[in-house]
Motif scaffolding. Structure first.
Motif, PDB file in Angstrom:
ATOM      1  N   SER A  38      74.064 102.498  81.542  1.00  0.00           N
ATOM      2  CA  SER A  38      74.693 101.169  81.540  1.00  0.00           C
ATOM      3  C   SER A  38      75.936 101.151  80.657  1.00  0.00           C
ATOM      4  CB  SER A  38      73.702 100.105  81.064  1.00  0.00           C
ATOM      5  OG  SER A  38      72.618 100.025  81.964  1.00  0.00           O
ATOM      6  N   LYS A  39      75.883 101.919  79.554  1.00  0.00           N
ATOM      7  CA  LYS A  39      77.036 101.967  78.633  1.00  0.00           C
ATOM      8  C   LYS A  39      78.248 102.664  79.266  1.00  0.00           C
ATOM      9  CE  LYS A  39      73.999 102.485  74.611  1.00  0.00           C
ATOM     10  NZ  LYS A  39      73.493 103.528  73.684  1.00  0.00           N
ATOM     11  N   LEU A  40      77.980 103.482  80.294  1.00  0.00           N
ATOM     12  CA  LEU A  40      79.069 104.227  80.943  1.00  0.00           C
ATOM     13  C   LEU A  40      79.822 103.385  81.976  1.00  0.00           C
ATOM     14  CD1 LEU A  40      77.111 107.562  81.649  1.00  0.00           C
ATOM     15  CD2 LEU A  40      78.624 107.097  79.719  1.00  0.00           C
ATOM     16  N   VAL A  41      79.222 102.244  82.341  1.00  0.00           N
ATOM     17  CA  VAL A  41      79.824 101.400  83.382  1.00  0.00           C
ATOM     18  C   VAL A  41      80.998 100.607  82.809  1.00  0.00           C
ATOM     19  CG1 VAL A  41      79.418  99.431  84.918  1.00  0.00           C
ATOM     20  CG2 VAL A  41      77.707 101.243  84.745  1.00  0.00           C
ATOM     21  N   GLU A  45      86.048 103.905  85.656  1.00  0.00           N
ATOM     22  CA  GLU A  45      85.158 105.071  85.611  1.00  0.00           C
ATOM     23  C   GLU A  45      84.766 105.473  87.038  1.00  0.00           C
ATOM     24  OE1 GLU A  45      84.294 106.853  82.959  1.00  0.00           O
ATOM     25  OE2 GLU A  45      85.478 105.530  81.654  1.00  0.00           O
ATOM     26  N   LYS A  46      84.690 106.777  87.290  1.00  0.00           N
ATOM     27  CA  LYS A  46      84.296 107.252  88.626  1.00  0.00           C
ATOM     28  C   LYS A  46      82.783 107.183  88.784  1.00  0.00           C
ATOM     29  CE  LYS A  46      88.061 110.276  90.089  1.00  0.00           C
ATOM     30  NZ  LYS A  46      89.034 110.150  89.024  1.00  0.00           N
ATOM     31  N   ILE A 104      84.935 102.193  89.442  1.00  0.00           N
ATOM     32  CA  ILE A 104      84.366 100.865  89.180  1.00  0.00           C
ATOM     33  C   ILE A 104      85.502  99.883  88.883  1.00  0.00           C
ATOM     34  CG2 ILE A 104      83.043  99.586  87.427  1.00  0.00           C
ATOM     35  CD1 ILE A 104      81.112 102.028  87.450  1.00  0.00           C
ATOM     36  N   GLN A 105      85.364  98.681  89.434  1.00  0.00           N
ATOM     37  CA  GLN A 105      86.384  97.634  89.242  1.00  0.00           C
ATOM     38  C   GLN A 105      85.924  96.649  88.165  1.00  0.00           C
ATOM     39  OE1 GLN A 105      89.254  98.048  91.203  1.00  0.00           O
ATOM     40  NE2 GLN A 105      88.084  99.882  91.727  1.00  0.00           N
TER      41      GLN A 105
END
Length: 410
Positions: A38-41, A45-46, A104-105
């Motif tokens: 979740s922290k990577l979202v 980010e691809k 991600i947008q």
């Protein structure tokens, strides 16, 4: 023959404390990795990078438990990251240039789904997070995204309460308890009707054919299922009972909730119990690798040794019904969708969340909409489980957890 008898004698039900320990261990891994993923979202980010990092984390956590034991452990679901309008889990391939480039947008609700399994006992979790902009500091969410997240949260909480068998948590005299237990569980049509009231309070709709499944050892689509807002030719079957583990799913849309198949490549599959004489060497190689690595749990073609080989080998496997393909499905109007998936156990004390998304911080969602239906509010006020009281029992639980961890390390 002796070993066969031994196998038959093993009790894999929840009556066996080992079963619950394995589910809980798998759930702890699933929840821990979900929090990290979740922290990577974030915007830019691809998606494929996040999926790969999530899978690596699951493998690392699995390596820490049940070391040296002759127990299978692995994925109950690969890491999938689904953009705004996607309903089903999405896991692009690095070898598909266009899809591998998907980023991600900012502001889109992103669904993360993943899971681990120990000895065939799988815990799958799914959460929806609103992707922040890269430099965003304010984490308060307003407007339609707030409506969507709150509708999804409350609908999920209501569904969990509707899954508690009638009378299980009843209090009062024996007569009152017996009367409560004699009530019929809500029909699946009634469940949809009640959930629709929740989401409509936030001007949202249920996602068509959102399905909760009975789980079993090596099985995430068992003999029973609850289908919410069923589409054509779909219907639920059975009611939840004590001694069962379920994967409870909620899906809510800002649009109509109707779905359509997207054009993205189907990369998520699962081995069936069908046997079929595969002709192509690439298909046979693929089947052998899947049996070894994933058993009958879902996998992504991305997780296989040779992605390109897998893309050609999978065609015959699906045609021969050796693999089930999970097509990429999304909202018909391309409206944003939120989803949750919780793995729960139903015991004599009520419903226990084995693997779940972290509790939603309701103070961070601002909307002028709210639930006013009294029947809904009364159900939401009900507990999920009986308070078994004494601190002593909690101490015992902690001790049992430590014991489980110790056993893992041995």
């Amino acid at each position: 023959m002796a070993s066969e008898t031994t196998k038959q004698e093993i009790d894999y039900s929840l009556n066996n404390p080992d079963t619950l320990t394995k589910y809980k261990t798998a759930a702890q891994i699933s929840e821990k990795v979900l929090a990290e993923v979740s922290k990577l979202v974030a915007a830019g980010e691809k998606i494929v990078d996040i999926c790969e990092k999530g899978d690596k984390l699951i493998e690392e956590e699995l390596a820490k438990v049940y070391r040296g034991k002759k127990i299978t452990k692995g994925f109950s679901h690969p890491t999938t990251v689904s953009p705004a309008a996607f309903v089903t889990p999405y896991t692009p391939l690095t070898s598909d240039e266009k899809e591998a480039a998907v980023e991600i947008q900012a502001g889109e609700p992103v669904k993360i789904q993943l899971g681990a399994q120990i000895d065939g006992f799988g815990s799958i979790v799914c959460d929806t997070v609103v992707a922040p902009a890269k430099d965003q500091t304010d984490d308060v969410i307003e407007g339609r995204n707030a409506d969507l997240m709150l509708a999804n949260y409350y609908a999920n909480e209501l569904l969990l309460r509707l899954m508690v068998p009638p009378g299980l948590l009843a209090t009062g005299t024996d007569e009152e308890k017996a009367k409560a237990a004699s009530q019929k569980p809500p029909s699946q049509a009634k469940i949809t009707e009640l959930l629709q009231k929740v989401v409509q309070a936030y001007d949202c709709n249920l996602v068509e054919s959102t399905t909760s499944w009975l789980f079993d050892r090596n099985e995430i689509e068992g003999k029973k299922k609850i289908v919410i807002a069923p589409g054509d030719n779909t219907k639920g079957e059975g009611v939840p009972e004590v001694g069962e583990v379920w994967g409870v799913e909620m899906g809510v849309s800002l649009g109509s909730g109707k779905v359509k198949q997207f054009e993205n490549r189907t990369t998520l599959h699962r081995r069936t119990t069908t046997t079929y004489a595969l002709k192509r060497p690439s298909s046979r190689k693929l089947l052998s690798e899947v049996q070894k690595k994933f058993g009958t749990f879902p996998f992504s073609l991305r997780q296989l040794e040779d992605e390109r080989d897998a893309k050609s080998g999978v065609i015959e496997c699906v045609r021969g019904n050796v693999f089930r393909a999970y097509e990429v499905v999304g909202d018909k109007d391309n409206s944003p969708v939120a989803r949750l998936l919780t793995t729960v156990a139903i015991t004599k004390n009520g419903l226990t969340k084995l693997g779940a998304a972290p509790a939603l911080d309701l103070s961070k969602f601002k909307t002028d909409k709210k639930i006013e239906d009294e029947e809904i509010l009364a159900i939401l006020a009900q507990p999920l489980s009986r308070n078994t009281g004494s601190k002593n029992k909690n101490k015992k639980k902690k001790a049992a957890k430590k014991e489980g961890e110790k056993a893992d390390e041995e």
